[in-house]
Enzyme design. Structure first.
Site, PDB file in Angstrom:
ATOM      1  N   GLU B  60       0.814  -1.218   0.000  1.00 20.21           N
ATOM      2  CA  GLU B  60       0.000   0.000   0.000  1.00 20.21           C
ATOM      3  C   GLU B  60       0.844   1.262   0.000  1.00 20.21           C
ATOM      4  O   GLU B  60       0.491   2.255  -0.638  1.00 20.21           O
ATOM      5  CB  GLU B  60      -0.951   0.005   1.196  1.00 20.21           C
ATOM      6  CG  GLU B  60      -2.102  -1.002   1.089  1.00 20.21           C
ATOM      7  CD  GLU B  60      -1.688  -2.426   1.394  1.00 20.21           C
ATOM      8  OE1 GLU B  60      -0.554  -2.638   1.852  1.00 20.21           O
ATOM      9  OE2 GLU B  60      -2.507  -3.336   1.156  1.00 20.21           O
ATOM     10  N   HIS B 129     -11.306  -5.635   8.481  1.00 21.35           N
ATOM     11  CA  HIS B 129     -12.174  -5.561   7.304  1.00 21.35           C
ATOM     12  C   HIS B 129     -13.457  -4.775   7.565  1.00 21.35           C
ATOM     13  O   HIS B 129     -14.383  -4.824   6.765  1.00 21.35           O
ATOM     14  CB  HIS B 129     -12.535  -6.966   6.812  1.00 21.35           C
ATOM     15  CG  HIS B 129     -11.365  -7.756   6.312  1.00 21.35           C
ATOM     16  ND1 HIS B 129     -10.418  -8.290   7.149  1.00 21.35           N
ATOM     17  CD2 HIS B 129     -10.978  -8.096   5.059  1.00 21.35           C
ATOM     18  CE1 HIS B 129      -9.510  -8.933   6.433  1.00 21.35           C
ATOM     19  NE2 HIS B 129      -9.832  -8.831   5.161  1.00 21.35           N
TER      20      HIS B 129
END
Ligand SMILES: Cc1ncc(C[n+]2csc(CCOP(=O)(O)OP(=O)(O)O)c2C)c(N)n1
Ligand SMILES: [Mg+2]
Lengths: 368, 326
Positions: B60, B129
């Protein structure tokens, strides 16, 4: 990238057809009876995995990350460990967890969502599952640095020594954290074995997107040995891991092991591999199944027979049954039990929020 | 008019943005061949090619860092972070670089990056998540933060975000990806600017101020409240930074009562900022203190208890009761 061929750079001691083969640097000193124990572990690990997948399909788990195809990498490496080694898994290491003594029912806690990773059977040397890709590799290096300071590395008596093994995937090798872990480990000669299961995919992304050279060769650039092993050959994985761990325990620093294997199933139960890979590829890997080749070998040499296999099948049926009932029986905690789990010294505010939550829930009871 | 899900509306909006702006490009993990784990970018790589719809290596920080370089050379990167909880490896690039390059360069450098982040809970997932990290970004000068709540807003807001010259953190309420709504794909331009709030249900007794996944929850609460004769106004903030003070304050001045609802933890969340602005600007028009309905101050808990953790209809209505009976 082309498929690696057995040779000095690809350690294989049992070929896909189930024949023992030689390697110039590595050999296996155990007995066929030891290998039968590995076969049993692999069969049980696969059964744990298929049962959990089935439980997810029945709606009993929110998610499962299957290990299907990676049994040899996991059992072979885990069975090369001993106290006081430390084990740092990622999230797919159900076979390693099994060897470490984690009750498979406990694993379900996390995937059923009845808890985080608070598994009663988790031994202290087996770290929690970790879901942020690569983060745990740095933790493992820190644990290995602790082992250096604890005096469990490089002692004259080999049995006194320990090292840390950390599991991660091919995709993880792209993360900064993993590269930093390599640097710290090299810089401090930390007793850590980086065990990368190259299962060829990071969800949909093929290995070549992460690396243009074989992963094990990255280690050279960081200044420590890297080695590639047939990850579907439990004998080779055992031998290579034993060598790397022993080296680390002696104080000779890190090793990167690339276990070349294949994720035979989906990334997780939420994934659909038909979107990004061909069934021909899956078929070609099915021919290299880690369990089949060991079974073929051990049957041929007479170390296992049909009765033995039947007994293991019965054992896995019983284990699967225990997982089914255990899953449904996992205790469900109320939200209120989580408020004192975030701090050593829980701030007043959280206790107040817990009480508000309880009062609010109770208000429904009254109005019923 | 076409009926479509929010995921499809985002897909259509991205397709339009790529077609309209040759310098726009998409990058992220699994967004190409797979079309993203939520299929938001499905078909876009086939249509626009691998130079413009890029499967990134799994890193990322790398995704954001390279987006900065591309942006500095005139491109408009729209990057996808796979889940809310995985933005943190990119946090340094976003906070220390993306947000400040314009300031550092005396206003000359432009990094028009859009960071798409599926966020929020209630999907039965494992850790990382289901998080709502929007406040970190709204707290950071130099970033703009928006979140659509409906397919039509998703369709327009993503196009507006790609066209904007400031870096935008674009939060997509993943539990609403499959909610359907009407979208007019032939319409020429958006009705609202990207940074405007919208009164999605007018009312007179109290104002529910919310965004993203909680807009639908608040609308449902307002419908239930109506059965009891309570007329609630629901404001979809749409933009979290900047906040549309005019719409917020006008509504609260009218109703005299405000309740902020978000999934993110309460402490120093959007609700805190909004409450402060309301009490500074409409102190004398308030009939009750500004209330907040938020996630508790805990790490996001396991899925079996997430329903108890998250604001829901009942918790919103409970706050409405408390506000109205003040
Ligand atoms: C920091 C971070 N980014 C993204 C994800 C989402 N994600 C979960 S697994 C995965 C792929 C991992 O691939 P690999 O490292 O090869 O391990 P494998 O799953 O194949 O065992 C991704 C991208 C994540 N968990 N963490
Ligand atoms: Mg992988």
């Amino acid at each position: 990238m082309t498929e690696p061929l057995p040779g000095p750079d690809f350690v294989q001691l049992l070929d896909p057809a189930g024949n023992r083969v030689q390697h110039p640097d590595f050999s296996y000193s155990g007995t066929d009876a030891d290998l039968a124990a590995d076969l049993r572990d692999m069969i049980l690990a696969r059964r744990i995995d298929t049962e959990a997948t089935a439980l997810q399909r029945k709606g009993e788990l929110g998610l499962w990350a299957p290990l299907l195809g990676q049994e040899a990498s996991q059992i072979g490496s885990a069975r090369a460990l001993r106290d006081p080694d430390l084990i740092v898994p990622s999230y797919r290491e159900h076979g390693v967890a099994w060897c470490a003594g984690v009750d498979p029912v406990d694993l379900l806690t996390t995937f059923r969502g009845t808890g985080m990773t608070e598994w009663p059977s988790r031994p202290a040397n087996f770290h929690f599952y970790s879901f942020v890709i690569g983060a745990q590799t740095l933790h493992a290096v820190g644990m290995a640095m602790a082992q250096q300071r604890d005096g469990v590395v490089g002692n004259p008596e080999p049995a006194d020594n320990g090292a840390t093994i950390v599991y991660f995937g091919d995709g993880a090798t792209s993360q900064g954290d993993v590269n930093e872990a390599f640097i710290f480990a090299a810089s401090f000669a930390a007793p850590v074995v980086f065990f990368c299961q190259n299962n060829q995919y990071a969800i949909s992304e093929p290995m070549v997107l992460q690396s243009k050279i074989p992963l094990y060769r990255r280690a050279a650039g960081f200044g420590f040995p890297g080695i590639r092993v047939d990850g579907n050959d439990v004998i080779a994985v055992r031998a290579v891991t034993a060598w790397a761990m022993e080296r680390a325990r002696r104080g000779e620093g890190p090793v990167l092991i690339e276990a070349y294997t294949y994720r035979m199933g989906a990334h997780t139960t939420s994934d659909d591999p038909t979107k990004y890979r061909q069934s021909a590829e899956e078929d070609s890997w099915r021919a290299k199944d880690p369990i089949e080749r060991l079974k073929t070998y051990l049957t041929r040499v007479g170390a296992v027979d049909a009765a033995w296999l039947d007994a293991v099948a019965a054992e896995s049926d019983a284990l699967a049954e225990r997982m089914r009932t255990g899953c449904l029986a996992l205790p469900e905690r109320g939200l209120e039990t989580f408020f004192d789990q975030a701090y050593a010294d829980t701030p007043e505010l959280l206790l107040r929020q817990r009480d508000e939550h309880l009062a609010y829930e109770a208000s429904f009871e009254e109005s019923r | 008019m076409t009926t479509m899900t929010m995921a499809k509306a985002l897909n259509a909006g991205l397709r339009k943005a790529l077609a309209a702006e040759p310098k726009a490009l998409l990058a992220g993990e699994d967004i190409g061949k797979l079309g993203g784990v939520f299929r938001v970018t499905e078909g876009l790589q086939a249509e626009f090619g691998r130079d413009r719809v890029i499967d990134s290596p799994l890193a990322e920080s790398g995704i954001l860092g390279t987006a900065v370089g591309l942006a500095l050379r005139g491109y408009r990167p729209v990057v996808e972070i796979q889940f809310d909880g995985f933005v943190y490896p990119a946090f340094d690039q976003i906070i220390s670089q993306v947000s400040r390059l314009r300031f550092r360069s005396g206003g000359t450098a432009s990094v028009p990056i859009v960071v798409r982040i599926p966020y929020g809970g209630s999907i039965g997932a494992i850790e990382h998540h289901s998080e709502s990290p929007e406040a970190y970004f709204a707290h950071t000068p130099g970033l703009k933060v928006v979140s659509p709540a409906s397919p039509v807003d998703a369709y327009w807001m993503i196009q507006q975000a790609v066209a904007a010259d400031d870096p935008i953190i674009f939060f997509e309420p993943k539990r609403r990806y499959h909610d359907k709504g009407e979208v007019d794909l032939d319409q020429q331009s958006a009705e609202l600017s990207l940074f405007s709030a919208r009164v999605v249900k007018p009312g007179t007794h109290a104002t529910l101020l919310t965004y993203g996944p909680m807009v639908r929850t608040c609308l449902e609460a307002a419908m239930l409240a109506a059965e009891e004769g309570r007329d609630l106004e629901v404001v979809d903030l749409r933009s979290l930074s900047p906040l549309d003070d005019a719409v917020i304050l006008e509504s609260v001045r009218r109703t005299g009562r405000a309740i902020v609802v978000h999934e993110a933890v309460g402490t120093l969340g959007l609700g805190a900022e909004i409450a402060a602005r309301i009490q500074q600007n409409c102190f004398y028009e308030l009939d009750a203190p500004v209330l907040r309905v938020t996630g508790y101050d805990l790490p996001y808990p396991p899925s079996k208890v997430e329903d108890a953790y998250l604001p829901d209809l009942d918790r919103v209505l409970d706050a409405v009761d408390r506000s109205l009976s003040w």
